[in-house]
Design an enzyme around this catalytic site. Structure first.
Site, short mmCIF file in Angstrom:
data_model
loop_
_atom_site.label_atom_id
_atom_site.label_comp_id
_atom_site.label_asym_id
_atom_site.label_seq_id
_atom_site.Cartn_x
_atom_site.Cartn_y
_atom_site.Cartn_z
CG HIS A 162 42.70 47.56 39.46
ND1 HIS A 162 43.51 48.01 40.47
CD2 HIS A 162 42.06 46.47 39.95
CE1 HIS A 162 43.37 47.23 41.53
NE2 HIS A 162 42.49 46.28 41.25
CG HIS A 167 45.50 42.62 40.88
ND1 HIS A 167 45.76 42.44 42.23
CD2 HIS A 167 44.37 43.39 40.82
CE1 HIS A 167 44.83 43.06 42.95
NE2 HIS A 167 43.99 43.65 42.12
CD GLU A 208 42.97 45.18 45.14
OE1 GLU A 208 43.52 46.11 44.53
OE2 GLU A 208 42.31 44.29 44.57
CB SER A 227 46.33 50.09 38.74
OG SER A 227 45.39 50.09 39.80
FE LIG Z 1 42.14 44.67 42.61
#
Ligand SMILES: [Fe+2]
Length: 295
Positions: A162, A167, A208, A227
């Site tokens: 993730h 990111h 997010e 993700s």
């Molecule tokens: Fe995050």
């Protein structure tokens, strides 16, 4: 990184200085003593790390590198279908290893020449003000462990898949990185806990779990969607709402299940105008007014 306390396995430091990660009995790695020992060792790396020092190397097994290779391959197919062009350009620009888990130090060294962002290791939950505040300085807190190899497409907590695939590929984009920095500046500027929570919820529903219209289609740019092997197939069917700062800052979300309310930007420029400008200018008073108008 996610921000809800209950989502992270608690970390305890013992009297002898050793660090223990308290995995729930439902965690896929709960009954695997080798995995648990590695989780403890990796958490210890973050606990003992000091900013400015190189990030210590985490040890991963061959099985864990295989998890990374499998997830990278499968998510890559889905990214081509469902991710925004700016995120896909970030993937190309960053050039993460595809066959093995990169060390966070390596991620930092790939990212810093592009947008100035560097990674910091996190053992688990980082307090909101610290997590968001250091984004203003170009630091991103990241967990370093990977999910249990028995369930490569599932993790109950934010892992290195993730943090890095979600990111770092976004942080390789100048335009997304600028938004992360603005979120950090907003978190530094607001004083009250409620205003900080509001800023963090706008982050949640954008960087997010944000989605965007692009070429007549709905695509994702949020790290949480990009993700997640399951969520990336589902987001188009969710309750898609117009981009609205007051709504995002006051909408409740449940971190333990798929996000069923998503907010759509009409374009990256639209996201920058609405959310970038909010983070660039908000303060406790302006946020209190937004909360009042939305209730
Ligand atoms: Fe995050």
């Amino acid at each position: 990184m996610f921000e809800e306390a209950q989502y992270f396995a608690p970390i305890a430091t013992q009297d002898d200085g050793s660090v223990v990660v308290e995995l729930a009995s439902s965690h896929p790695g709960f009954a695997d003593p080798v995995y648990r020992a590695r989780r403890n060792a990796i958490a210890g790396l973050a606990v003992n790390h000091r900013r400015g020092e190189p990030i210590p190397l985490a040890e991963y097994t061959e099985q864990e590198h295989e998890v990374w290779a499998l997830v990278t391959r499968e998510l890559g197919v889905k990214h081509r279908a469902y991710a925004t062009a700016e995120y896909l350009a970030g993937v190309e620009r960053l050039g993460l290893p595809r066959e093995r888990i990169p060390q966070l130090q390596e991620v930092s060294e790939l990212l810093e020449p592009l947008t100035g962002f560097r990674y910091l290791p996190a053992a688990g939950l980082v307090p909101l003000r610290d997590f968001y505040g250091v984004l203003a300085d170009g630091y991103f807190h990241s967990t370093q462990y990977i999910r249990h190899h028995s369930v490569p497409f599932y993790t109950p907590e934010p892992d290195v898949v993730h943090e890095v695939i979600g990111h770092a590929n976004a942080l390789a984009s100048d335009r997304y990185a600028a938004l992360y920095r603005l979120a950090g500046q907003a978190a530094r500027r607001v004083e009250g806990e409620e205003a900080l929570e509001f800023v963090s919820k706008v982050f949640w529903f954008t960087l997010e779990f944000g989605v965007m219209r692009e070429g007549g289609e709905l695509r994702a740019y949020g790290a949480g969607i990009l993700s997640s092997y399951g969520e990336i197939e589902e987001f188009r069917g969710m309750d898609i709402r117009p981009l609205d700062v007051a709504a995002m800052g006051t909408t409740h979300y449940d971190i333990t299940k798929y996000q069923d309310v998503l907010f759509q930007a009409d374009s990256l420029g639209h996201l920058e105008d609405v959310v970038g400008d909010f983070w660039a200018t908000c303060d406790d008073d302006s946020i209190a007014k937004l909360v009042a108008t939305s209730s």
